[in-house]
Design a protein around this motif. Structure first.
Motif, PDB file in Angstrom:
ATOM      1  N   ALA A 112       0.835  -1.201   0.000  1.00 57.73           N
ATOM      2  CA  ALA A 112       0.000   0.000   0.000  1.00 57.73           C
ATOM      3  C   ALA A 112       0.867   1.246   0.000  1.00 57.73           C
ATOM      4  N   LYS A 113       0.518   2.203  -0.835  1.00 56.79           N
ATOM      5  CA  LYS A 113       1.314   3.415  -0.975  1.00 56.79           C
ATOM      6  C   LYS A 113       0.659   4.640  -0.353  1.00 56.79           C
ATOM      7  N   SER A 114      -0.685   4.708  -0.348  1.00 55.11           N
ATOM      8  CA  SER A 114      -1.308   5.883   0.255  1.00 55.11           C
ATOM      9  C   SER A 114      -2.767   5.631   0.603  1.00 55.11           C
ATOM     10  N   ILE A 115      -3.215   6.373   1.608  1.00 60.04           N
ATOM     11  CA  ILE A 115      -4.621   6.447   1.981  1.00 60.04           C
ATOM     12  C   ILE A 115      -4.946   7.928   2.107  1.00 60.04           C
ATOM     13  N   GLU A 116      -6.093   8.318   1.573  1.00 61.26           N
ATOM     14  CA  GLU A 116      -6.449   9.736   1.517  1.00 61.26           C
ATOM     15  C   GLU A 116      -7.904   9.931   1.917  1.00 61.26           C
ATOM     16  N   ALA A 117      -8.187  11.063   2.547  1.00 62.56           N
ATOM     17  CA  ALA A 117      -9.568  11.459   2.847  1.00 62.56           C
ATOM     18  C   ALA A 117      -9.679  12.953   2.654  1.00 62.56           C
ATOM     19  N   ASN A 118     -10.823  13.405   2.134  1.00 62.38           N
ATOM     20  CA  ASN A 118     -11.066  14.838   2.013  1.00 62.38           C
ATOM     21  C   ASN A 118     -12.527  15.145   2.270  1.00 62.38           C
ATOM     22  N   LEU A 119     -12.782  16.372   2.732  1.00 62.49           N
ATOM     23  CA  LEU A 119     -14.114  16.804   3.146  1.00 62.49           C
ATOM     24  C   LEU A 119     -14.399  18.226   2.683  1.00 62.49           C
TER      25      LEU A 119
ATOM     26  N   ARG B 281       8.490  21.505   1.177  1.00 64.89           N
ATOM     27  CA  ARG B 281       7.328  20.912   1.841  1.00 64.89           C
ATOM     28  C   ARG B 281       6.015  21.254   1.135  1.00 64.89           C
ATOM     29  N   LEU B 282       6.060  22.111   0.139  1.00 69.10           N
ATOM     30  CA  LEU B 282       4.858  22.566  -0.549  1.00 69.10           C
ATOM     31  C   LEU B 282       4.818  21.978  -1.953  1.00 69.10           C
ATOM     32  N   SER B 283       3.671  21.429  -2.349  1.00 68.30           N
ATOM     33  CA  SER B 283       3.518  20.868  -3.691  1.00 68.30           C
ATOM     34  C   SER B 283       2.184  21.303  -4.277  1.00 68.30           C
ATOM     35  N   ALA B 284       2.090  21.199  -5.598  1.00 70.93           N
ATOM     36  CA  ALA B 284       0.858  21.571  -6.295  1.00 70.93           C
ATOM     37  C   ALA B 284       0.709  20.695  -7.529  1.00 70.93           C
ATOM     38  N   GLY B 285      -0.512  20.563  -7.986  1.00 71.40           N
ATOM     39  CA  GLY B 285      -0.751  19.774  -9.188  1.00 71.40           C
ATOM     40  C   GLY B 285      -2.224  19.592  -9.442  1.00 71.40           C
ATOM     41  N   GLY B 286      -2.527  18.701 -10.394  1.00 72.57           N
ATOM     42  CA  GLY B 286      -3.915  18.487 -10.746  1.00 72.57           C
ATOM     43  C   GLY B 286      -4.126  17.171 -11.467  1.00 72.57           C
ATOM     44  N   TYR B 287      -5.384  16.914 -11.802  1.00 75.54           N
ATOM     45  CA  TYR B 287      -5.747  15.670 -12.472  1.00 75.54           C
ATOM     46  C   TYR B 287      -6.948  15.908 -13.383  1.00 75.54           C
ATOM     47  N   GLY B 288      -7.144  14.991 -14.309  1.00 76.08           N
ATOM     48  CA  GLY B 288      -8.295  15.040 -15.198  1.00 76.08           C
ATOM     49  C   GLY B 288      -8.665  13.646 -15.672  1.00 76.08           C
ATOM     50  N   TRP B 289      -9.975  13.342 -15.711  1.00 71.66           N
ATOM     51  CA  TRP B 289     -10.488  12.058 -16.177  1.00 71.66           C
ATOM     52  C   TRP B 289     -11.672  12.323 -17.095  1.00 71.66           C
ATOM     53  N   PHE B 290     -11.733  11.580 -18.197  1.00 72.43           N
ATOM     54  CA  PHE B 290     -12.811  11.793 -19.165  1.00 72.43           C
ATOM     55  C   PHE B 290     -13.308  10.457 -19.696  1.00 72.43           C
TER      56      PHE B 290
ATOM     57  N   PHE C 178       0.741  20.570   1.697  1.00 67.46           N
ATOM     58  CA  PHE C 178       1.862  20.892   2.575  1.00 67.46           C
ATOM     59  C   PHE C 178       2.226  19.642   3.359  1.00 67.46           C
ATOM     60  N   ARG C 179       3.499  19.257   3.338  1.00 71.27           N
ATOM     61  CA  ARG C 179       3.965  18.077   4.071  1.00 71.27           C
ATOM     62  C   ARG C 179       4.207  18.480   5.513  1.00 71.27           C
ATOM     63  N   VAL C 180       3.287  18.093   6.403  1.00 73.69           N
ATOM     64  CA  VAL C 180       3.373  18.510   7.804  1.00 73.69           C
ATOM     65  C   VAL C 180       4.379  17.683   8.588  1.00 73.69           C
ATOM     66  N   ILE C 181       4.409  16.393   8.320  1.00 73.66           N
ATOM     67  CA  ILE C 181       5.418  15.502   8.893  1.00 73.66           C
ATOM     68  C   ILE C 181       5.829  14.538   7.794  1.00 73.66           C
ATOM     69  N   GLN C 182       6.839  13.743   8.060  1.00 75.85           N
ATOM     70  CA  GLN C 182       7.337  12.834   7.032  1.00 75.85           C
ATOM     71  C   GLN C 182       6.208  11.955   6.478  1.00 75.85           C
ATOM     72  N   ASN C 183       6.039  11.984   5.160  1.00 82.49           N
ATOM     73  CA  ASN C 183       5.069  11.158   4.438  1.00 82.49           C
ATOM     74  C   ASN C 183       3.595  11.468   4.736  1.00 82.49           C
ATOM     75  N   THR C 184       3.298  12.612   5.319  1.00 86.35           N
ATOM     76  CA  THR C 184       1.906  12.995   5.570  1.00 86.35           C
ATOM     77  C   THR C 184       1.674  14.406   5.069  1.00 86.35           C
TER      78      THR C 184
ATOM     79  N   PHE D  95      -6.272  15.099   3.843  1.00 85.34           N
ATOM     80  CA  PHE D  95      -4.925  14.645   4.162  1.00 85.34           C
ATOM     81  C   PHE D  95      -4.620  13.390   3.365  1.00 85.34           C
ATOM     82  N   ARG D  96      -3.339  13.142   3.160  1.00 89.74           N
ATOM     83  CA  ARG D  96      -2.867  11.967   2.429  1.00 89.74           C
ATOM     84  C   ARG D  96      -1.714  11.356   3.217  1.00 89.74           C
ATOM     85  N   LEU D  97      -1.842  10.068   3.531  1.00 86.40           N
ATOM     86  CA  LEU D  97      -0.774   9.334   4.197  1.00 86.40           C
ATOM     87  C   LEU D  97      -0.032   8.534   3.146  1.00 86.40           C
ATOM     88  N   ASN D  98       1.246   8.789   2.969  1.00 88.68           N
ATOM     89  CA  ASN D  98       2.083   8.098   1.984  1.00 88.68           C
ATOM     90  C   ASN D  98       2.984   7.099   2.682  1.00 88.68           C
ATOM     91  N   PHE D  99       3.000   5.877   2.196  1.00 87.96           N
ATOM     92  CA  PHE D  99       3.807   4.826   2.827  1.00 87.96           C
ATOM     93  C   PHE D  99       5.039   4.516   2.004  1.00 87.96           C
TER      94      PHE D  99
END
Length: 195
Positions: free
Chosen positions: A26-33, A122-131, A153-159, A191-195
């Motif tokens: 597993a590489k990541s788990i993410e949740a958004n609200l 610690r700061l990243s940006a980007g985007g996605y698209g699906w059609f 923003f990477r608050v702690i290692q891999n998060t 948030f996104r947890l990266n493993f």
């Protein structure tokens, strides 16, 4: 009834992905609200492959005041990443949904790209698209497309914590039903947890 099937299917996919993380790396788990929407997603690398990933998500939205919607996805992508400076992916994604009296599915193509901002590691940006055009949409579904972006923003290692924007549009040909507004649109935090 279809909504319950969608929810149970996606929850099963998410549960299997999370509990089998050692087998699938597993590489990541993410949740958004947001005020109207909640989404969970997992992303995992397939064993014995160098860059093939499978991911699944479940989105619940009350964007429409009169109806709620459930949108699930299951995708396969080729991914290139070093988990520190960038992540890019190209592939396919199966969308399935239940909205009011409508339900259906479609296969979308697309991808995403995220990169750290030079001088701000610690700061990243980007985007996605699906059609998903009509030719890869099933039943009365005519088209699905989703666009989004985020700043993280990477608050702690891999998060990472992030602020994002999502626009999800569905076209359906059922007579008497008109979609003038997107199924889901607006900002969210997560948030996104990266493993």
């Amino acid at each position: 009834m279809f909504a319950k099937k969608i929810v149970s299917s996606v929850i099963s996919v998410l549960f299997l992905g999370i509990t089998a993380s050692s087998a699938f790396a597993a590489k990541s788990i993410e949740a958004n609200l947001s005020n109207d929407t909640a989404q969970v997603e997992f992303d995992t690398k397939l064993a014995s492959t160098s860059n093939l990933y499978v991911n699944g998500s479940l989105l619940y939205t009350e964007e429409d005041d009169n109806h709620s919607a459930i949108v699930g996805t299951l995708g396969f992508q080729g991914v290139e990443t070093n988990n520190k400076t960038y992540r890019a992916a190209v592939g396919g994604r199966l969308y399935f949904y239940d909205y009011s009296s409508l339900n259906g599915a479609a296969v979308a193509v697309g991808g995403m790209f995220y990169h750290t901002i030079p001088g701000a590691q610690r700061l990243s940006a980007g985007g996605y698209g699906w059609f998903a055009p009509q030719v890869t949409s099933f039943g009365n579904t005519e088209q699905i497309y989703e666009l989004g972006g985020r700043v993280a923003f990477r608050v702690i290692q891999n998060t990472d914590v992030f602020v994002g924007y999502r626009y999800l549009k569905l076209k359906h040909e059922k007579s008497g039903v008109k979609f003038n507004d997107p199924l889901e649109k607006g900002p969210h935090v997560g948030f996104r947890l990266n493993f």
